[in-house]
Structure formats: structure tokens, C-alpha cells
Scaffold this active site. Structure first.
Site, PDB file in Angstrom:
ATOM      1  CB  CYS A 198     -68.839 -59.983 -86.901  1.00  0.00           C
ATOM      2  SG  CYS A 198     -70.090 -59.755 -85.606  1.00  0.00           S
ATOM      3  CB  CYS A 203     -67.609 -56.330 -82.443  1.00  0.00           C
ATOM      4  SG  CYS A 203     -68.311 -57.988 -82.585  1.00  0.00           S
TER       5      CYS A 203
HETATM    6 CO    CO Z   1     -69.606 -57.945 -84.436  1.00  0.00          CO
END
Ligand code: CO
Length: 208
Positions: A41, A100
Site C-alpha cells: 500500500c 488501511c
Molecule cells: Co493502506
């Protein structure tokens, strides 16, 4: 952040590297031979090299919002192609992380403009696993589980590609699904059953 500080940091980093090895940058400029492709990410808290403890040259890295591998994303597909076919990595890692923001946003029914089509890929993961997720009453636990299921689904997307299937057959490349736990700093191996997924995937996606 003071941008000038970054150049000072860089200067210090160069000096430190040269103090340890005067040929460090000469050697680095000769080429790369990483063994791992890391797909993670873009979240600023989840670095690639630092959390794995690897040095420049050891990991080929691709990062985007929520560590996605959409089948039609030219960027992700090109990275996989280059890493597997040309750099000949033996490990492909998809690393998600708890809390996230991308996964959170996909759980909420909000109009997020240009992010909508991107997050729709995560919403599709939710839809695919709706039966399991519906049973999790605690929202925090459901959020964490969606992070894990998203990693699993992105691993499947990696395995669907022809170059990964060929590399598995030719040299035993493996795909790993991990979650970085921001609370503890630990990497959790989801122990994705690569050969089982590959078998299921190949029934439909097998390419000669
Ligand atoms: Co993330």
C-alpha cells in the site's frame, strides 16, 4: 516537513554508505538482481524495505492505494511482467495492512470521485466474501478481515497472470500474502495456500 532537510539527510546517508563501503554506489550502479517483488500500500506508515529489513537492490517494489492488482491496471501488470520475466524474482509478495484507509473507504458507501473505480475493486472483494463478512458483527474485526481477504484476492490476481504461472512451472516461483500489523510492527504471514489457489485458478485461467 522542511524539504531542504531531505537533501541534508541524503548527504548524510551517502556519507554513511561510503564510510562503510567506498564502492557502494559503484556496485549499486552495475545493475539490480532482486529476488522479491513486493506489492504494498502507498500508506506512509507501511514502508517496503524498512519493514522487511532489506537494502536497496533486494526488492522490486510496487505500491498503490490498498495494494491492488487489478487485471486491467497497466502499471501493476507491467511491474509483474518485468519483475517475473526479466528480473526473474522467485517470490511475489502482496502485503496489506490493518487500518488501511483505502479498504476503510471501500467499506463506506460514499461518492469519492476518481477513487470510485479504484475502490470498486475492493468492494468486489467484499461482495465475493459477503457471506463470511456479514457474520462478523464487530466492525473493527470485519475491517481487519476485509484487509486479509483483499490480500488473498490480489494474490489470486497475481496468480492469474501467464508469466507467474510459467515461472511457477519453470523455476518454482511462489506467491505470498502478508499483512503488516501497524499496532505491533509485525508482518503476519496469511499462509495462503499457493498451490491450491493455483490449481483452482488454472482450471479457468490456465494459459499454455
Ligand atoms: Co493502506
Amino acid at each position: 516537513m522542511n524539504i531542504k532537510q531531505i537533501f541534508k539527510n541524503n548527504h548524510n546517508w551517502v556519507q554513511n554508505k561510503l564510510n562503510l563501503d567506498p564502492n557502494y554506489f559503484n556496485n549499486l550502479s552495475k545493475g539490480q538482481n532482486p529476488d522479491i517483488l513486493y506489492i504494498g500500500c502507498s500508506d506512509s506508515r507501511v514502508t517496503a524495505e524498512e519493514l522487511m529489513g532489506v537494502s536497496p537492490g533486494e526488492a522490486f517494489v510496487h505500491r498503490n492505494i490498498a495494494n491492488m492488482v487489478p487485471n486491467t491496471d497497466l502499471s501493476a501488470m507491467s511491474v509483474i511482467d518485468y519483475a517475473v520475466l526479466h528480473l526473474k524474482v522467485n517470490h511475489v509478495v502482496v502485503c496489506g495492512h490493518y487500518y488501511c484507509g483505502g479498504v476503510k473507504a471501500a467499506m463506506e458507501s460514499k461518492d469519492l470521485g476518481i477513487l470510485n473505480p479504484w475502490l470498486r475493486n475492493i468492494r468486489d472483494v467484499y461482495r465475493t466474501h459477503n457471506d463470511e463478512l456479514r457474520e462478523i458483527k464487530d466492525e473493527d474485526q470485519r475491517y481487519k478481515r476485509l484487509v486479509e481477504l483483499n490480500v488473498q484476492e490480489q494474490c489470486i490476481n497475481v496468480i492469474k497472470t501467464a508469466e507467474v504461472q510459467r515461472a511457477f512451472r519453470d523455476r518454482g516461483l511462489t506467491v505470498h500474502g502478508w499483512v503488516f500489523d501497524i499496532h505491533s510492527g509485525k508482518i503476519i504471514d496469511l499462509k495462503i495456500d499457493f498451490s491450491k489457489i493455483l490449481k483452482d485458478v488454472m482450471e479457468i485461467y490456465h494459459l499454455e
